[in-house]
Scaffold this motif. Structure first.
Motif, PDB file in Angstrom:
ATOM      1  N   GLY A 194      72.976  49.945  -6.318  1.00 20.58           N
ATOM      2  CA  GLY A 194      73.208  51.306  -6.764  1.00 20.58           C
ATOM      3  C   GLY A 194      73.381  52.224  -5.584  1.00 20.58           C
ATOM      4  N   PRO A 195      73.443  53.512  -5.848  1.00 22.37           N
ATOM      5  CA  PRO A 195      73.600  54.480  -4.768  1.00 22.37           C
ATOM      6  C   PRO A 195      72.389  54.502  -3.847  1.00 22.37           C
ATOM      7  N   ARG A 196      72.597  54.926  -2.637  1.00 18.08           N
ATOM      8  CA  ARG A 196      71.524  54.981  -1.666  1.00 18.08           C
ATOM      9  C   ARG A 196      70.511  56.049  -2.066  1.00 18.08           C
ATOM     10  N   PRO A 197      69.268  55.932  -1.563  1.00 19.54           N
ATOM     11  CA  PRO A 197      68.239  56.934  -1.888  1.00 19.54           C
ATOM     12  C   PRO A 197      68.673  58.348  -1.553  1.00 19.54           C
ATOM     13  N   GLU A 198      69.417  58.530  -0.421  1.00 26.02           N
ATOM     14  CA  GLU A 198      69.817  59.878  -0.074  1.00 26.02           C
ATOM     15  C   GLU A 198      70.779  60.455  -1.104  1.00 26.02           C
ATOM     16  N   THR A 199      71.543  59.576  -1.770  1.00 31.37           N
ATOM     17  CA  THR A 199      72.432  60.040  -2.820  1.00 31.37           C
ATOM     18  C   THR A 199      71.642  60.589  -3.988  1.00 31.37           C
ATOM     19  N   GLN A 200      70.543  59.924  -4.347  1.00 26.43           N
ATOM     20  CA  GLN A 200      69.720  60.400  -5.449  1.00 26.43           C
ATOM     21  C   GLN A 200      69.086  61.747  -5.109  1.00 26.43           C
ATOM     22  N   ARG A 201      68.721  61.945  -3.852  1.00 22.66           N
ATOM     23  CA  ARG A 201      68.108  63.221  -3.476  1.00 22.66           C
ATOM     24  C   ARG A 201      69.092  64.361  -3.580  1.00 22.66           C
ATOM     25  N   LEU A 202      70.397  64.087  -3.478  1.00 20.44           N
ATOM     26  CA  LEU A 202      71.391  65.139  -3.564  1.00 20.44           C
ATOM     27  C   LEU A 202      71.367  65.856  -4.898  1.00 20.44           C
ATOM     28  N   ARG A 203      70.825  65.222  -5.926  1.00 20.75           N
ATOM     29  CA  ARG A 203      70.814  65.843  -7.238  1.00 20.75           C
ATOM     30  C   ARG A 203      69.991  67.128  -7.226  1.00 20.75           C
ATOM     31  N   HIS A 204      69.071  67.270  -6.300  1.00 23.64           N
ATOM     32  CA  HIS A 204      68.188  68.432  -6.314  1.00 23.64           C
ATOM     33  C   HIS A 204      68.119  69.152  -4.969  1.00 23.64           C
ATOM     34  N   GLU A 205      68.728  68.610  -3.930  1.00 26.95           N
ATOM     35  CA  GLU A 205      68.611  69.208  -2.624  1.00 26.95           C
ATOM     36  C   GLU A 205      69.983  69.615  -2.098  1.00 26.95           C
ATOM     37  N   ALA A 206      69.970  70.500  -1.118  1.00 27.32           N
ATOM     38  CA  ALA A 206      71.199  70.906  -0.470  1.00 27.32           C
ATOM     39  C   ALA A 206      71.670  69.812   0.484  1.00 27.32           C
ATOM     40  N   LEU A 207      72.926  69.905   0.887  1.00 23.19           N
ATOM     41  CA  LEU A 207      73.471  68.953   1.832  1.00 23.19           C
ATOM     42  C   LEU A 207      72.915  69.232   3.231  1.00 23.19           C
ATOM     43  N   ASP A 208      72.778  68.194   4.034  1.00 22.19           N
ATOM     44  CA  ASP A 208      72.266  68.317   5.395  1.00 22.19           C
ATOM     45  C   ASP A 208      73.450  68.518   6.337  1.00 22.19           C
ATOM     46  N   PRO A 209      73.647  69.718   6.889  1.00 22.25           N
ATOM     47  CA  PRO A 209      74.812  69.972   7.737  1.00 22.25           C
ATOM     48  C   PRO A 209      74.889  69.039   8.943  1.00 22.25           C
ATOM     49  N   ARG A 210      73.745  68.700   9.541  1.00 18.57           N
ATOM     50  CA  ARG A 210      73.773  67.811  10.705  1.00 18.57           C
ATOM     51  C   ARG A 210      74.256  66.417  10.323  1.00 18.57           C
ATOM     52  N   ALA A 211      73.779  65.922   9.179  1.00 18.83           N
ATOM     53  CA  ALA A 211      74.222  64.607   8.726  1.00 18.83           C
ATOM     54  C   ALA A 211      75.703  64.624   8.379  1.00 18.83           C
ATOM     55  N   GLU A 212      76.166  65.720   7.760  1.00 18.92           N
ATOM     56  CA  GLU A 212      77.582  65.841   7.425  1.00 18.92           C
ATOM     57  C   GLU A 212      78.438  65.821   8.685  1.00 18.92           C
ATOM     58  N   LEU A 213      78.016  66.569   9.712  1.00 25.90           N
ATOM     59  CA  LEU A 213      78.759  66.605  10.973  1.00 25.90           C
ATOM     60  C   LEU A 213      78.792  65.235  11.621  1.00 25.90           C
ATOM     61  N   SER A 214      77.649  64.558  11.657  1.00 22.71           N
ATOM     62  CA  SER A 214      77.553  63.262  12.314  1.00 22.71           C
ATOM     63  C   SER A 214      78.446  62.231  11.643  1.00 22.71           C
ATOM     64  N   GLU A 215      78.366  62.138  10.319  1.00 26.23           N
ATOM     65  CA  GLU A 215      79.150  61.131   9.598  1.00 26.23           C
ATOM     66  C   GLU A 215      80.636  61.459   9.622  1.00 26.23           C
ATOM     67  N   PHE A 216      80.971  62.730   9.557  1.00 22.94           N
ATOM     68  CA  PHE A 216      82.388  63.112   9.611  1.00 22.94           C
ATOM     69  C   PHE A 216      83.002  62.681  10.937  1.00 22.94           C
ATOM     70  N   LEU A 217      82.339  62.985  12.042  1.00 22.52           N
ATOM     71  CA  LEU A 217      82.885  62.608  13.348  1.00 22.52           C
ATOM     72  C   LEU A 217      82.902  61.098  13.540  1.00 22.52           C
ATOM     73  N   ARG A 218      81.867  60.428  13.061  1.00 23.34           N
ATOM     74  CA  ARG A 218      81.839  58.969  13.204  1.00 23.34           C
ATOM     75  C   ARG A 218      83.007  58.328  12.472  1.00 23.34           C
TER      76      ARG A 218
END
Length: 321
Positions: free
Chosen positions: A19-43
């Protein structure tokens, strides 16, 4: 779509599906993490490039990474490898516009991707910027404009790909928006959770990529939007296709193009679309569709429009069969 399953005491246990990763489940109630978004986008942008793509010669026989290394990117961008590493990990504060522009050039980012990177690096917004209002309202004058455009499918959409207003021809073409629950008047939910969409859009994969790419843009603009995070979490939980496309970190901003549809009432349609920003209304856009003059698609679209409300009812009835 979830299916009901009756468990039996004597049934052999089955291996759980991934199934989806644990961080995906947390997205249902939390905001996105800008640092993680930046890191994965550049990678992911580095992964799609090879040394030869940027004029480098690779003398090594084995590479631990599928694409461009951090130190290679840093060299081409004119910064130290240590600084770029901190930047990609979201730890480099006060990055200059010149540095971000240089990184964009090396990664060969599109205009939309470059704008997205500027948002993630917080060079185009104030940290912590939030959505002004969770519920967008369409001005009466814009609704009158949609009515005046009858015969041309047109609708207004806003944040998170919500469809906010439409004319009758748009409902005849895409399905009765009024018959959907308010939370389901959303192109992301329609595309990934409504099986009818795969029959309607001839190139469903292209439509799906566009929808996800637009959501990526919103994620950069409004990382603190809890409703957006919840939507992404819901789609990640319910759609494997969405999870796959979301993990690619692609950014799309489709303002015009061509779309092919297989309509249940009038058959094959090839339509051109245009998307215009409503300058007086924040984050609201008007999309309209038209066919090439003299084409069979133009005739079919005119026929659909002439049926008016009857076409909407027939279209809704077809979807429920």
């Amino acid at each position: 779509m979830a299916t009901h399953h009756d468990a039996r005491a004597d049934a052999a246990p089955k291996a759980a599906k991934p199934g989806p990763r644990p961080e995906t489940q947390r997205l249902r109630h939390e905001a996105l993490d800008p640092r993680a978004e930046l890191s994965e986008f550049l990678r992911t942008r580095r992964d799609r490039l090879k040394p030869a793509d940027v004029g480098l010669t690779d003398y090594s026989r084995r590479r631990r990474v599928p694409g461009l290394r951090r130190e290679e990117l840093a060299q081409l961008a004119g910064v130290s490898a240590a600084y770029y590493t901190r930047f990609e990990q979201g730890h480099a504060r006060n990055a200059s516009r010149e540095v971000v522009d240089a990184i964009s050039r090396v990664l060969r980012l599109s205009d939309a991707e470059h704008a997205h990177l500027l948002e993630l690096a917080q060079l185009k917004r104030s940290p912590g910027r939030r959505v002004d209002s969770p519920c967008q309202q369409v001005r009466p004058e814009v609704r009158d404009l949609l009515t005046a455009m009858e015969g041309v499918p047109a609708y207004v959409w806003g944040r998170r790909s919500d469809v906010l207003a439409w004319n009758q021809t748009a409902s005849a073409l895409f399905g009765d928006w009024a018959a959907r629950a308010p939370q389901d008047r959303n192109w992301s939910r329609v595309t990934f959770l409504d099986p009818v969409s795969r029959e309607l859009f001839t190139d469903w994969d292209s439509k799906a990529r566009d929808v996800v790419g637009q959501l990526r843009l919103w994620a950069g603009l409004y990382p603190d939007d809890a409703q957006l995070a919840s939507l992404i979490g819901e789609l990640s939980m319910k759609s494997e296709d969405f999870r796959r496309l979301w993990a690619a970190y692609d950014v799309e901003k489709q303002t015009h193009g061509t779309m092919r549809l297989m309509h249940p009432l009038v058959g094959d349609l090839t339509l051109r679309y245009e998307t215009l920003a409503l300058q007086g209304d924040q984050d609201q856009y008007l999309s309209s569709y038209h066919a090439e003059p003299g084409s069979s698609s133009e005739q079919a679209l005119r026929l659909l429009a002439s049926w008016g409300a009857d076409a909407v009812r027939d279209r809704s009835g077809d979807e429920t069969r």
